[in-house]
Write a protein that holds these residues in place. Structure first.
Motif, PDB file in Angstrom:
ATOM      1  N   SER A  49       0.691  -1.086   0.150  1.00 45.25           N
ATOM      2  CA  SER A  49       0.374  -0.163  -0.337  1.00 45.25           C
ATOM      3  C   SER A  49       0.913   1.888  -0.072  1.00 45.25           C
ATOM      4  O   SER A  49       0.899   1.874  -0.890  1.00 45.25           O
ATOM      5  N   LYS A  50       1.999   0.992   0.744  1.00 45.63           N
ATOM      6  CA  LYS A  50       2.961   2.828   1.242  1.00 45.63           C
ATOM      7  C   LYS A  50       3.671   1.835  -0.622  1.00 45.63           C
ATOM      8  O   LYS A  50       3.977   3.502  -1.108  1.00 45.63           O
ATOM      9  N   ALA A  51       3.693   1.192  -0.873  1.00 44.60           N
ATOM     10  CA  ALA A  51       4.827   2.007  -2.057  1.00 44.60           C
ATOM     11  C   ALA A  51       3.922   1.923  -3.591  1.00 44.60           C
ATOM     12  O   ALA A  51       4.225   3.135  -4.317  1.00 44.60           O
ATOM     13  N   VAL A  52       2.456   1.949  -3.323  1.00 39.90           N
ATOM     14  CA  VAL A  52       1.875   1.648  -4.406  1.00 39.90           C
ATOM     15  C   VAL A  52       1.300   3.504  -4.507  1.00 39.90           C
ATOM     16  O   VAL A  52       1.553   3.864  -5.639  1.00 39.90           O
ATOM     17  N   ASP A  53       1.000   4.054  -3.001  1.00 43.97           N
ATOM     18  CA  ASP A  53       0.775   5.416  -2.793  1.00 43.97           C
ATOM     19  C   ASP A  53       1.877   6.687  -3.624  1.00 43.97           C
ATOM     20  O   ASP A  53       2.322   7.142  -4.115  1.00 43.97           O
ATOM     21  N   LEU A  54       3.478   5.683  -2.734  1.00 37.96           N
ATOM     22  CA  LEU A  54       4.538   6.850  -2.890  1.00 37.96           C
ATOM     23  C   LEU A  54       4.873   6.748  -4.605  1.00 37.96           C
ATOM     24  O   LEU A  54       5.568   7.648  -5.078  1.00 37.96           O
ATOM     25  N   GLY A  55       4.660   5.534  -5.434  1.00 42.17           N
ATOM     26  CA  GLY A  55       4.327   5.930  -7.000  1.00 42.17           C
ATOM     27  C   GLY A  55       3.808   6.783  -7.355  1.00 42.17           C
ATOM     28  O   GLY A  55       3.573   6.581  -8.325  1.00 42.17           O
ATOM     29  N   LEU A 103       3.433  11.089 -11.256  1.00 44.47           N
ATOM     30  CA  LEU A 103       2.916  11.270 -11.999  1.00 44.47           C
ATOM     31  C   LEU A 103       2.462  12.864 -12.208  1.00 44.47           C
ATOM     32  O   LEU A 103       2.102  13.678 -13.039  1.00 44.47           O
ATOM     33  N   PHE A 104       3.593  13.381 -11.255  1.00 43.63           N
ATOM     34  CA  PHE A 104       3.870  14.744 -10.991  1.00 43.63           C
ATOM     35  C   PHE A 104       5.150  15.621 -11.354  1.00 43.63           C
ATOM     36  O   PHE A 104       6.029  14.964 -11.428  1.00 43.63           O
ATOM     37  N   ALA A 105       4.934  16.260 -12.576  1.00 47.13           N
ATOM     38  CA  ALA A 105       6.743  16.434 -13.102  1.00 47.13           C
ATOM     39  C   ALA A 105       7.561  17.713 -11.466  1.00 47.13           C
ATOM     40  O   ALA A 105       8.572  17.467 -11.954  1.00 47.13           O
ATOM     41  N   GLU A 106       6.381  17.973 -11.283  1.00 47.46           N
ATOM     42  CA  GLU A 106       8.015  19.137  -9.571  1.00 47.46           C
ATOM     43  C   GLU A 106       8.664  17.694  -9.558  1.00 47.46           C
ATOM     44  O   GLU A 106       9.278  18.011  -8.721  1.00 47.46           O
ATOM     45  N   TYR A 107       8.237  16.186  -8.727  1.00 47.18           N
ATOM     46  CA  TYR A 107       8.638  15.092  -8.843  1.00 47.18           C
ATOM     47  C   TYR A 107       9.385  14.378  -9.629  1.00 47.18           C
ATOM     48  O   TYR A 107      10.696  14.251  -9.166  1.00 47.18           O
ATOM     49  N   GLU A 108       9.287  14.692 -10.372  1.00 52.28           N
ATOM     50  CA  GLU A 108       9.623  13.298 -12.040  1.00 52.28           C
ATOM     51  C   GLU A 108      11.704  14.068 -11.714  1.00 52.28           C
ATOM     52  O   GLU A 108      12.523  12.946 -11.642  1.00 52.28           O
ATOM     53  N   ALA A 109      12.023  14.892 -11.749  1.00 50.78           N
ATOM     54  CA  ALA A 109      13.474  15.665 -11.745  1.00 50.78           C
ATOM     55  C   ALA A 109      14.297  14.839 -10.966  1.00 50.78           C
ATOM     56  O   ALA A 109      15.255  14.303 -11.080  1.00 50.78           O
ATOM     57  N   GLU A 110      13.442  15.345  -9.835  1.00 55.33           N
ATOM     58  CA  GLU A 110      14.205  15.109  -8.386  1.00 55.33           C
ATOM     59  C   GLU A 110      14.552  13.659  -8.533  1.00 55.33           C
ATOM     60  O   GLU A 110      15.463  12.655  -7.782  1.00 55.33           O
ATOM     61  N   ASP A 111      13.083  12.680  -8.106  1.00 56.29           N
ATOM     62  CA  ASP A 111      13.653  11.002  -8.492  1.00 56.29           C
ATOM     63  C   ASP A 111      14.086  10.781  -9.084  1.00 56.29           C
ATOM     64  O   ASP A 111      15.016   9.641  -8.958  1.00 56.29           O
ATOM     65  N   GLN A 112      13.866  11.082 -10.501  1.00 51.79           N
ATOM     66  CA  GLN A 112      14.980   9.840 -11.696  1.00 51.79           C
ATOM     67  C   GLN A 112      16.378  10.471 -11.180  1.00 51.79           C
ATOM     68  O   GLN A 112      17.475   9.613 -11.217  1.00 51.79           O
ATOM     69  N   ALA A 113      16.859  12.406 -11.008  1.00 49.47           N
ATOM     70  CA  ALA A 113      17.985  12.017 -10.326  1.00 49.47           C
ATOM     71  C   ALA A 113      18.693  11.450  -9.532  1.00 49.47           C
ATOM     72  O   ALA A 113      20.380  10.420  -8.582  1.00 49.47           O
ATOM     73  N   LYS A 114      17.781  10.881  -8.110  1.00 48.26           N
ATOM     74  CA  LYS A 114      17.804  10.331  -6.920  1.00 48.26           C
ATOM     75  C   LYS A 114      17.823   8.761  -6.963  1.00 48.26           C
ATOM     76  O   LYS A 114      18.668   7.601  -6.308  1.00 48.26           O
ATOM     77  N   HIS A 115      17.247   8.502  -8.226  1.00 47.23           N
ATOM     78  CA  HIS A 115      16.826   6.741  -8.653  1.00 47.23           C
ATOM     79  C   HIS A 115      16.564   5.999  -7.592  1.00 47.23           C
ATOM     80  O   HIS A 115      16.610   5.375  -6.790  1.00 47.23           O
ATOM     81  N   LYS A 116      15.997   7.081  -6.494  1.00 50.39           N
ATOM     82  CA  LYS A 116      15.111   6.546  -5.680  1.00 50.39           C
ATOM     83  C   LYS A 116      14.044   5.282  -5.675  1.00 50.39           C
ATOM     84  O   LYS A 116      12.729   5.771  -6.353  1.00 50.39           O
ATOM     85  N   LYS A 117      14.487   4.248  -4.945  1.00 46.94           N
ATOM     86  CA  LYS A 117      13.348   3.022  -5.297  1.00 46.94           C
ATOM     87  C   LYS A 117      12.146   2.905  -5.139  1.00 46.94           C
ATOM     88  O   LYS A 117      10.910   3.021  -5.250  1.00 46.94           O
ATOM     89  N   GLU A 118      12.401   3.743  -3.496  1.00 42.55           N
ATOM     90  CA  GLU A 118      11.455   3.911  -3.063  1.00 42.55           C
ATOM     91  C   GLU A 118      10.060   5.103  -3.502  1.00 42.55           C
ATOM     92  O   GLU A 118       8.923   4.267  -3.202  1.00 42.55           O
ATOM     93  N   ALA A 127      -3.809 -11.535 -19.096  1.00 42.95           N
ATOM     94  CA  ALA A 127      -3.492 -10.343 -18.237  1.00 42.95           C
ATOM     95  C   ALA A 127      -3.149  -9.383 -18.784  1.00 42.95           C
ATOM     96  O   ALA A 127      -3.198  -8.668 -20.367  1.00 42.95           O
ATOM     97  N   GLU A 128      -2.706  -8.677 -17.816  1.00 40.42           N
ATOM     98  CA  GLU A 128      -2.454  -7.651 -18.460  1.00 40.42           C
ATOM     99  C   GLU A 128      -1.498  -6.767 -16.597  1.00 40.42           C
ATOM    100  O   GLU A 128      -1.143  -7.314 -16.448  1.00 40.42           O
ATOM    101  N   LEU A 129      -1.087  -5.663 -17.930  1.00 40.74           N
ATOM    102  CA  LEU A 129       0.330  -4.991 -17.291  1.00 40.74           C
ATOM    103  C   LEU A 129      -0.594  -3.478 -16.772  1.00 40.74           C
ATOM    104  O   LEU A 129      -1.031  -2.921 -17.855  1.00 40.74           O
ATOM    105  N   SER A 130      -0.926  -3.020 -15.219  1.00 47.64           N
ATOM    106  CA  SER A 130      -1.092  -2.042 -15.145  1.00 47.64           C
ATOM    107  C   SER A 130      -1.106  -1.193 -13.599  1.00 47.64           C
ATOM    108  O   SER A 130      -0.164  -2.195 -12.848  1.00 47.64           O
ATOM    109  N   PHE A 131      -1.613  -0.083 -13.826  1.00 52.01           N
ATOM    110  CA  PHE A 131      -0.332   1.229 -12.970  1.00 52.01           C
ATOM    111  C   PHE A 131      -2.086   1.559 -11.941  1.00 52.01           C
ATOM    112  O   PHE A 131      -2.664   2.422 -11.840  1.00 52.01           O
ATOM    113  N   PRO A 132      -1.684   0.818 -10.373  1.00 53.89           N
ATOM    114  CA  PRO A 132      -2.947   1.465  -9.203  1.00 53.89           C
ATOM    115  C   PRO A 132      -3.048   2.220  -9.037  1.00 53.89           C
ATOM    116  O   PRO A 132      -1.389   2.659  -8.557  1.00 53.89           O
TER     117      PRO A 132
END
Length: 212
Positions: A117-123, A127-142, A160-165
């Motif tokens: 549940s926590k991992a899905v919420d953090l993921g 979806l938000f541009a303001e976090y994208e650069a920060e997260d990609q730079a840090k490669h934060k898996k969490e 089968a389906e590949l889906s993003f909850p």
């Protein structure tokens, strides 16, 4: 609850998977190995062995494909995922009670715990541009976008389906940002079959021709 986006047309599926660095043929090969593993269940084994075999071999087959592309094994929060440091997404193999049904979200065979549940919420940050650069730079898996590869197996009915909850509530998925249909109802019978007695192949490819 309808997903924000359902990708179900063949040309859309191929294009969207390519954006994620994947292909339908690769994912279908994972389904084949999960189906074969479940079929190896015998009566004297524990009742949950069929699902466990499907999960174990499905996860392994998915990693065989993804790690060859540079993805990494990830076990953050004791969740068996595979992480792509380039796109910042994770994928988890998941046995489901349905798939590729517009009117019904896939449901995990076993309830999901607080870590999922926590991992899905953090993921959702992805979806938000303001976090994208920060997260990609840090490669934060969490904070990686957590996708699930849902596989439904009921005899000859395989989907089968590949889906993003969006969220997990009371142990189950609650809404989806996106659902990409990989094996739709009725398609499994039209796909090439493999020998269930053969050991899983490391470099396994299937050329898929869908019904028009």
């Amino acid at each position: 609850m309808a997903a924000d986006r359902i990708v179900a047309q063949d040309y859309e599926i191929a294009s969207r998977l390519d954006q994620l660095g994947l292909s339908a043929g690769e994912l279908i090969s994972v389904v084949h190995q999960a189906v074969a593993a479940k079929a190896n269940f015998v009566l004297n084994q524990p009742l949950n062995a069929a699902g466990q075999l499907s999960y174990i071999y499905g996860t392994g087959a998915l990693r065989d494909i993804l790690r060859a592309k540079g993805w990494l094994i990830d076990r953050t929060g004791n969740i068996e995922a595979t992480f792509d440091p380039k796109t910042g997404i994770k994928i988890v193999f998941q046995n489901a009670d349905s798939a590729c049904d517009d009117s019904r979200d896939p449901k995990a065979i076993s309830d999901k715990g607080p870590a999922a549940s926590k991992a899905v919420d953090l993921g959702q940050r992805n979806l938000f541009a303001e976090y994208e650069a920060e997260d990609q730079a840090k490669h934060k898996k969490e904070n990686a976008a957590l996708w699930y590869f849902f596989v439904y197996i009921n005899g000859d009915d395989v989907r089968a389906e590949l889906s993003f909850p969006k969220h997990i509530e009371d142990g189950q998925f609650k809404g989806f940002n996106e659902r990409i249909y990989i094996v739709k109802p009725g398609e499994w019978a039209m796909m090439p079959k493999v020998d269930d007695n053969e050991p899983p192949a490391q470099d396994f490819e299937i050329n898929i021709t869908r019904k028009s």
